[in-house]
Design an enzyme around this catalytic site. Structure first.
Site, PDB file in Angstrom:
ATOM      1  N   CYS A 249      -5.794  -2.999   2.389  1.00 23.05           N
ATOM      2  CA  CYS A 249      -5.613  -2.922   3.839  1.00 23.05           C
ATOM      3  C   CYS A 249      -6.944  -2.968   4.586  1.00 23.05           C
ATOM      4  CB  CYS A 249      -4.814  -1.666   4.206  1.00 23.05           C
ATOM      5  SG  CYS A 249      -4.074  -1.738   5.870  1.00 23.05           S
TER       6      CYS A 249
ATOM      7  N   GLU B 277       0.834  -1.205   0.000  1.00 20.93           N
ATOM      8  CA  GLU B 277       0.000   0.000   0.000  1.00 20.93           C
ATOM      9  C   GLU B 277       0.874   1.262   0.000  1.00 20.93           C
ATOM     10  OE1 GLU B 277      -3.606   1.874   2.782  1.00 20.93           O
ATOM     11  OE2 GLU B 277      -2.299   0.301   3.569  1.00 20.93           O
TER      12      GLU B 277
ATOM     13  N   ASN C 161      16.601  19.499  39.137  1.00 20.43           N
ATOM     14  CA  ASN C 161      16.396  19.622  37.697  1.00 20.43           C
ATOM     15  C   ASN C 161      17.520  20.372  36.999  1.00 20.43           C
ATOM     16  OD1 ASN C 161      14.031  18.174  37.698  1.00 20.43           O
ATOM     17  ND2 ASN C 161      12.690  19.959  37.816  1.00 20.43           N
TER      18      ASN C 161
ATOM     19  N   SER D 237      23.964   6.319  32.472  1.00 20.66           N
ATOM     20  CA  SER D 237      23.954   6.655  33.895  1.00 20.66           C
ATOM     21  C   SER D 237      24.414   5.527  34.803  1.00 20.66           C
ATOM     22  CB  SER D 237      22.545   7.068  34.308  1.00 20.66           C
ATOM     23  OG  SER D 237      21.665   5.945  34.242  1.00 20.66           O
TER      24      SER D 237
ATOM     25  N   ILE E 277      19.281   1.032  34.463  1.00 20.74           N
ATOM     26  CA  ILE E 277      18.782   0.017  33.530  1.00 20.74           C
ATOM     27  C   ILE E 277      18.254   0.620  32.230  1.00 20.74           C
ATOM     28  CG2 ILE E 277      16.471  -0.039  34.559  1.00 20.74           C
ATOM     29  CD1 ILE E 277      16.500  -3.075  34.087  1.00 20.74           C
ATOM     30  N   ASP E 278      17.617   1.801  32.312  1.00 20.68           N
ATOM     31  CA  ASP E 278      17.015   2.377  31.107  1.00 20.68           C
ATOM     32  C   ASP E 278      18.079   2.759  30.081  1.00 20.68           C
ATOM     33  OD1 ASP E 278      14.410   2.145  32.117  1.00 20.68           O
ATOM     34  OD2 ASP E 278      14.571   4.052  33.169  1.00 20.68           O
TER      35      ASP E 278
ATOM     36  N   THR F 204      16.158   8.437  27.079  1.00 20.76           N
ATOM     37  CA  THR F 204      16.090   7.078  27.631  1.00 20.76           C
ATOM     38  C   THR F 204      14.951   6.863  28.618  1.00 20.76           C
ATOM     39  OG1 THR F 204      17.641   7.653  29.410  1.00 20.76           O
ATOM     40  CG2 THR F 204      18.596   6.817  27.366  1.00 20.76           C
TER      41      THR F 204
ATOM     42  N   LYS G 229      -9.206   2.583  -2.598  1.00 19.41           N
ATOM     43  CA  LYS G 229      -9.521   2.133  -1.245  1.00 19.41           C
ATOM     44  C   LYS G 229     -10.908   2.634  -0.844  1.00 19.41           C
ATOM     45  CE  LYS G 229      -7.248   1.734   3.291  1.00 19.41           C
ATOM     46  NZ  LYS G 229      -6.037   2.120   4.050  1.00 19.41           N
TER      47      LYS G 229
END
Length: 552
Positions: free
Chosen positions: A149, A45, A373, A292, A295-296, A397, A113
Site C-alpha cells: 500500500c 493488505e 427541539n 418527512s 429531500i434528505d 438523515t 510494511k
C-alpha cells in the site's frame, strides 16, 4: 525455464475480526485459482483480519490468533498455488503490517510494511512498527517485489525492490474510497512502472467498514503505463493475470477491462455499499427511518432500498400540527415509488403532554428553539422505540451541510445507528436525487425510474418545526453555504481568503462560529460513509472545547 505464470487476483470483502470467515473466503478463492491453473493467488493488505482494524490488532491475543489462522491456512492449502495474504506479524515485542507468502504447506516468506501512513483516516505509526525494506521473493519462475500500500506511494521502496532483483511489483492495498481516488492511484502506479521498468499489479479490497468504503478497482500496468487489466469498482471479483517472459522482462498479457463509473455513480455506490455492509457486518437485516417528505429522508430511503431491498426498509411519518399536507403526500409518494412500508406515528399528543409537564418551569418564557427541539426529540424517541421493538436499525438523515453547522437536534433527528449521507453536502443531495432518478444499475435492489418525485427535490427545504419555517431563514442559501463550508472545512481556508473571493465577512464569520460550536454534536453523531478527504470523524479531528476563532 518456464516462460509463463498465472497470478490470480482476489478482490474480496473481508470482515474485521472474522478470522475464520476470512480464511474460508481465502480457501474458496484459492480453490478457484487452483482450478484455473494459477501459480499464485494474491489477497489484499491485512486480509485475514479485515481492514482497518485500528487498535484491535494491538491486542496480543488477537494478533496471535490471526497469525495462527494464517499458518493453518498454509497447511490446508499446501497442494496448489502459492498464497500471498496480508496479516499482522508480532515478533520480539514488535508488531508489523505484513504480507505472508504461503507455499508448500509453510510460510515461505514475509514482507513487512516500511512506510506507515499517518494522515487522513490512517494512524499506522501509533499501531505498527516500520519494517525494513524487504527484497523480492520467488514463486515458481518469477521474482516478486511487494510494496504494501503506502510503500508504493513514493518511489524508494519499489526502486529498492527492483534493484534487488524484483521482476514484477505486486502491491496489496487497503485503500479506502474518496472522490477522485481512482485517478490518484493510477498516476502513482504509472510513476512506479516508469521508475522501475517493471509491470505493476495494484490489488485493492472492497467493502464497507465503519465509515470507510473500499472500492476495489484493482488494475495491472505494463511499463509505459499501459493498462492491461481493470477490475470492477466496489464489487468482489477474481481476475487471472497471465504473465509472459519477454526479452524486456515479465509482461502481463492483455485482459478484461471493466468500465469505471463517473463521480456521481461512485459516490452513490459507496453510500449503498457502506450501508449494506454496515448492516450485514453488524447483524442488522432491516432498517427504518423517519420519512418527512423532504429531500434528505427521500434519498436515504432510496439508498436503503437499493442496499437492502425495499422489503427490508420501514419508513415512518411522524407528523405534528406543523406538518403540511404536501409533506404527507410527498412522503407517501416516495414510499410507494420505492415499494417500502410506510407507517404513521403522530407526535402532536406527546408534544402537548411534554409541554404541559414542563409548563410550570417554563412559565413566563416565550416559546423558542426549546419547543421546536421537543418535537424532534419525540420523533427520535418514537423511532428508537420502533427500532428496539422490531430489531431494525434506525438511519439518521442529516446531510453534511447540516452536520457541519449543527442544524440538527442532538438526541432528536440525529438519533440513529448510521447516516448514509453524512459526507454529502446539501447541493450534492439535490444532484444525487436527480442522478438516481435518471439511472439504475444491477447492483441496486430498489426499483428503477423516477423514485423521488421532482416536487420533493424542488421545494424549499424546511424542518417544519414551526409555522412557515424555511432553512434559509437561519442559514445562507445552500448554494452559498456549501461553498463556504467547502472552503472552511475541506480546504481549511482562512476567513480573509474567503472574503477575498467576494463573500460577506459577517456571513463567513457566522458560518465559522456555527462549525466550531457544533463540534460536540458531531462527536456524538452516527457514522456514515466517507466520500471526501475531509469527512467528519477521522479525517477532521478538532477539539470540542475551543475558543479560537480566525481573526482575519
Amino acid at each position: 525455464m518456464t516462460d509463463e505464470f498465472r497470478l490470480t487476483l482476489a478482490q474480496l470483502n473481508p470482515v474485521v475480526g472474522d478470522l475464520d470467515g476470512n480464511a474460508k473466503l481465502a480457501r474458496e478463492a484459492w480453490g478457484e485459482a487452483r482450478s484455473a491453473g494459477a501459480g499464485m493467488i494474491a489477497f489484499t493488505e491485512m486480509f485475514i483480519t479485515g481492514y482497518q482494524i485500528q487498535d484491535l490488532v494491538m491486542k496480543p491475543a488477537f494478533a496471535a490468533a490471526a497469525m495462527d489462522t494464517i499458518e493453518r491456512l498454509a497447511v490446508e492449502c499446501a497442494d496448489g498455488p502459492a498464497i500471498g495474504i496480508g496479516g499482522p506479524y508480532a515478533v520480539e515485542g514488535k508488531l508489523y503490517n505484513a504480507y505472508w507468502i504461503l507455499e508448500g504447506g509453510r510460510v515461505a516468506a514475509r514482507v513487512l510494511k516500511h512506510r506507515l501512513p499517518n494522515k487522513e483516516v490512517f494512524d499506522e505509526v501509533r499501531i505498527y512498527d516500520s519494517g525494513p525494506i524487504t527484497g523480492p521473493y520467488r514463486v515458481g519462475p518469477i521474482r516478486i517485489g511487494t510494496p504494501i500500500c503506502e510503500d508504493a506511494w513514493t518511489g524508494d521502496v519499489a526502486e529498492a525492490m527492483a534493484e534487488s532483483g524484483a521482476e514484477i511489483l505486486l502491491v496489496p492495498n487497503g485503500s479506502p474510497y474518496h472522490r477522485g481516488k481512482f485517478d490518484t492511484r493510477l498516476s502513482l502506479m504509472v510513476a512506479r512502472t516508469i521508475e522501475t521498468g517493471l509491470s505493476s499489479i495494484y490489488l485493492n479490497m472492497v467493502g464497507g467498514q465503519d465509515d470507510q468504503v473500499f472500492d476495489g478497482a484493482s488494475f495491472v500496468l505494463n511499463p509505459g503505463g499501459v493498462l492491461t487489466h481493470q477490475m470492477p469498482a466496489f464489487d468482489s471479483a477474481l481476475a487471472h493475470v497471465d504473465l509472459v517472459r519477454t526479452e524486456a522482462g515479465w509482461r502481463a498479457k492483455d485482459g478484461e477491462k471493466s468500465k469505471l463509473p463517473d463521480a456521481w455513480e461512485q459516490d452513490y455506490h459507496a453510500m449503498v455499499v457502506g450501508l449494506r455492509d454496515y448492516c450485514g457486518k453488524s447483524g442488522f437485516g432491516k432498517v427504518l427511518l423517519g420519512l418527512s417528505g423532504g429531500i434528505d429522508s427521500a434519498i436515504v430511503a432510496t439508498i436503503a432500498a437499493d442496499a437492502l431491498g425495499p422489503d427490508n426498509v420501514r419508513c415512518v411519518m411522524l407528523p405534528s400540527e406543523y406538518t403540511s399536507k404536501a409533506s404527507l403526500d410527498d412522503a407517501a409518494a416516495v414510499a410507494r415509488n420505492l415499494g417500502c412500508r410506510l407507517d404513521e406515528v403522530g407526535i402532536e399528543g406527546p408534544r402537548k403532554a411534554v409541554t404541559e409537564a414542563l409548563a410550570h418551569l417554563f412559565e413566563g418564557r416565550e416559546p423558542d428553539l426549546t419547543e421546536e427541539n421537543i418535537q424532534s426529540r419525540l420523533r427520535g424517541l418514537s423511532l428508537m422505540a420502533i427500532s428496539n421493538k422490531f430489531g431494525e436499525m434506525l438511519l439518521t438523515t442529516g446531510n453534511k451541510s447540516e452536520v457541519a453547522v449543527g442544524y440538527a437536534t442532538i438526541y432528536g433527528d440525529m438519533a440513529g445507528g448510521y447516516n448514509p449521507i453524512k459526507d454529502l453536502y446539501k447541493t450534492r443531495v439535490f444532484e444525487t436525487c436527480r442522478w438516481r432518478n435518471a439511472n439504475h444499475r444491477d447492483w441496486m435492489l430498489g426499483p428503477s425510474g423516477e423514485v423521488i418525485p421532482p416536487g420533493v427535490i424542488d421545494k424549499p427545504p424546511t424542518a417544519e418545526l414551526r409555522a412557515d419555517q424555511r432553512d434559509d431563514e437561519s442559514l445562507p442559501p445552500y448554494e452559498v453555504l456549501d461553498v463556504l463550508l467547502e472552503e472552511l472545512i475541506d480546504n481549511e481556508a482562512s476567513v480573509a481568503e474567503i472574503v477575498a473571493k467576494g463573500f460577506d465577512r459577517d456571513m463567513v464569520k457566522k458560518v465559522e462560529a456555527l462549525i466550531y460550536a457544533s463540534e460536540y454534536k458531531r462527536m456524538q453523531s452516527a457514522p456514515g460513509p466517507r466520500l471526501t478527504r475531509r469527512s467528519f470523524w477521522l479525517d477532521r479531528r478538532y477539539p470540542i472545547v475551543n475558543r479560537w476563532r480566525d481573526p482575519s
